[in-house]
Structure formats: C-alpha cells, structure tokens
Design an enzyme around this catalytic site. Structure first.
Site, PDB file in Angstrom:
ATOM      1  N   HIS A 243      -8.509 -31.317 -13.622  1.00  0.00           N
ATOM      2  CA  HIS A 243      -8.059 -32.700 -13.803  1.00  0.00           C
ATOM      3  C   HIS A 243      -9.199 -33.736 -13.885  1.00  0.00           C
ATOM      4  O   HIS A 243      -9.360 -34.440 -14.883  1.00  0.00           O
ATOM      5  CB  HIS A 243      -7.169 -33.112 -12.622  1.00  0.00           C
ATOM      6  CG  HIS A 243      -6.053 -32.189 -12.302  1.00  0.00           C
ATOM      7  ND1 HIS A 243      -4.879 -32.162 -13.010  1.00  0.00           N
ATOM      8  CD2 HIS A 243      -5.905 -31.259 -11.316  1.00  0.00           C
ATOM      9  CE1 HIS A 243      -4.057 -31.277 -12.477  1.00  0.00           C
ATOM     10  NE2 HIS A 243      -4.659 -30.706 -11.451  1.00  0.00           N
TER      11      HIS A 243
HETATM   12  C1  BDR Z   1      -5.037 -34.655  -8.750  1.00  0.00           C
HETATM   13  O1  BDR Z   1      -4.685 -34.314  -7.423  1.00  0.00           O
HETATM   14  C2  BDR Z   1      -5.742 -33.660  -6.782  1.00  0.00           C
HETATM   15  O2  BDR Z   1      -5.270 -32.525  -6.150  1.00  0.00           O
HETATM   16  C3  BDR Z   1      -6.800 -33.367  -7.832  1.00  0.00           C
HETATM   17  O3  BDR Z   1      -8.087 -33.511  -7.269  1.00  0.00           O
HETATM   18  C4  BDR Z   1      -6.527 -34.403  -8.889  1.00  0.00           C
HETATM   19  O4  BDR Z   1      -7.239 -35.597  -8.644  1.00  0.00           O
HETATM   20  C5  BDR Z   1      -4.170 -33.868  -9.722  1.00  0.00           C
HETATM   21  O5  BDR Z   1      -2.825 -34.151  -9.508  1.00  0.00           O
END
Ligand code: BDR
Ligand code: CA
Length: 313
Positions: A243
C-alpha cells in the site's frame, strides 16, 4: 527540478517501512524534512522505534523522527498486529535503534515546519491514520493554506474495505481525522485500496529485492515474506498489497498512476459503514471535487522503481 520537501506521517508497518526506504533512496526527487509517527498498525511507542530502525538500516541516522498522537481524535485505538505482527515489522531480525527520537512532538513539528518553510513548498505524506495531520490542521488552521499537497494512502471505492466490509484501515481507525483533512481545502491525492490491491508482492518481485544481496534488500524481502502471508490467505492473491509506497512512488513517477479528480466524503456516523470513503467516481452528485482519487497503476513499473532505488541504499 529541485527535490520536493515532504514530511512522512506514518505507523510502520512493513509497507510503511518500504515507503520510507523508497523516499530515503530518492534524494534527487525527495527532500525528507522529517518523519512523524502516529498510532495505527501498532501503538506509537512502537511505530517511532520502527521508523528509527528503518532510517538506521538505510544509513540515514540524521533523519529527524518524532512521536505524534498515541490515539485517534475521539475513539479508542484499533491496531493491526494480526497483519503486521506484534512489532509491526515482523519478519526480519530487529535491532534496537540508537539514533535519537526528537523531543518535540510530531504535531508540533508539522505546524512549525509548515510555518517556517515557504508557503506551498511542503507536501504531507500520511501513511497511517490521519490523527496527527488533523490535530495540526485544527490547532493551527493557518498552515492549511501553506500545504503544497497531501498525498495519502487511505480509503477505497471499488475494493470497499479491508478492516470492515465498508472501510479501509487508515480511515476507519480515525474517521473524524480523515473527515477534517478531506474537508480542509488542502490539495489532496489519495491512494485507495483500488490502486494498492494491484501492487502485489509476488514471489518474483520479492526475490528481486532479496537478490540485491544488501542489508536493505534482505531486510525488505524478509519483511515482505511475513507481510504477504496474511493477504494471500485472505484474498487468495499472488501476494500482499504494498500500500504505502504508492504515495512515495507517485511523487517520483506520477506517470505510473491514473485517477479522477472527484468528491470524497467520509462516513463518521454509521456503525455499519464507519470510515467508508464515499467516492463520487461516477460524478453522480454535484458535490465539489476535493481529491485526486487514484484508480490504477503500472504495477511492474512500480516494483521496478522500488527495486532500482532500494539498490542504491
Ligand atoms: C493501510 O493500513 C495499514 O495496515 C498499512 O500500513 C496501510 O497504510 C492499508 O489499509
Ligand atoms: Ca501504514
């Protein structure tokens, strides 16, 4: 072109860690003014340690790391150890960082920096819940007009949710903060799950990082080995969605991404859909556009960029 000044606001998190490494490896495009940590994937007492581990690993002990808020604005903290492990960075063997944590608070650093730097010259890069950014905007509204851009990872439209059926984690953890930021009037670019779920850590992509055969390459591959197991099991996908590096990659190579300038509202009331990003992708309302909401990326180009840049550390 001179490097773009940014503050990374983060809750590392293996994917946050790769985002920080990508920024540190890209000094021509990115001037990292500081890292502000926030509670999210794990408590802030741990995210600030993780941010320092990553800076030290990359040989950048000079980076200023700050601890910000320990909790969302109005709600108890929800964490995600079930995804990231107890430390937030499970996978590689971790060490105790020795570079200092700054004594100034993260929110104060954001405010002070935006006031000190020329107006329109600092980009905020939130990679976790928006608690620090929202508190800064609320307590110092004069800084909002000075922000060049907020480029954040959060939300979803077509992919809907990951922490609940309706909401993405970063927005769900602090929906009131997200609402303040989305309504602030600052220029906003969002990397939702619709993009990040296309940025999958497939086996060949992880092995390319391991094959760098450097401490950073091994550490990153080991983090991603751990990180992807959860999503592979959940989605039956080829790998985990990387992400947060989408935010930094966008600053370096905006051509890898495409999206629409649309209206995005945050659900803060409903129990069922709390934290949902109601994105008017199809333009069915006349609500004014407030965000560039990304929808697609060139995933091979994205992973090539990460691998090439991490090789430089
Ligand atoms: C987001 O949530 C976190 O677990 C990850 O680091 C990312 O920023 C994805 O939904
Ligand atoms: Ca994150």
């Amino acid at each position: 072109m001179s490097a773009r000044k940014i503050i990374i606001d983060t809750d590392p998190g293996q994917d946050d860690a790769v985002a920080i490494l990508l920024a540190l490896a890209s000094p021509q495009e990115i001037d990292l003014l500081g890292i502000t940590c926030v509670a999210g994937n794990v408590p802030v007492s741990r995210t600030q340690i993780n941010a320092r581990i990553i800076c030290e690993l990359a040989g950048h002990r000079q980076i200023k790391v700050f601890a910000g808020r320990a909790a969302p604005l109005r709600r108890p903290l929800v964490t995600a150890e079930y995804v990231h492990g107890k430390t937030g960075l499970n996978g590689p063997e971790l060490f105790e960082p020795t570079m200092p944590l700054q004594s100034q608070g993260g929110v104060e650093f954001i405010i002070e920096t935006l006031r000190a730097e020329p107006a329109g010259s600092v980009t905020l890069c939130p990679l976790g819940p928006l608690s620090n950014i929202a508190e800064a905007f609320q307590s110092a509204p004069d800084i909002i007009g000075r922000v060049q851009e907020v480029v954040l990872m959060g939300g979803a439209y077509f992919e809907v949710g990951n922490i609940t059926p309706a909401a993405e984690f970063n927005i769900f953890v602090d929906p009131e903060a997200a609402n303040i930021v989305l309504k602030s009037g600052a220029p906003i670019t969002m990397m939702p799950l619709d993009v990040t779920h296309k940025a999958l850590t497939t086996r060949p992509r992880i092995e390319a990082l391991r094959a760098l055969d450097t401490p950073v390459g091994h550490f990153t591959a080991e983090m991603l080995d751990f990180f992807e197991r959860f999503d592979i099991e959940k989605y039956g996908s080829e790998g985990g969605p990387l992400h947060d590096p989408c935010v930094i990659a966008y600053l370096i190579r905006p051509d890898l991404f495409s999206g629409r300038h649309i209206n995005v509202e945050i659900e803060t009331q409903s129990e069922l859909t709390l934290g949902m990003t109601v994105a008017d992708w199809w333009g069915v309302t006349d609500r004014p556009a407030n965000a560039l909401f990304m929808g697609d990326l060139d995933a091979d180009g994205f992973f090539d960029l990460i691998t090439q840049r991490l090789a430089l550390l």
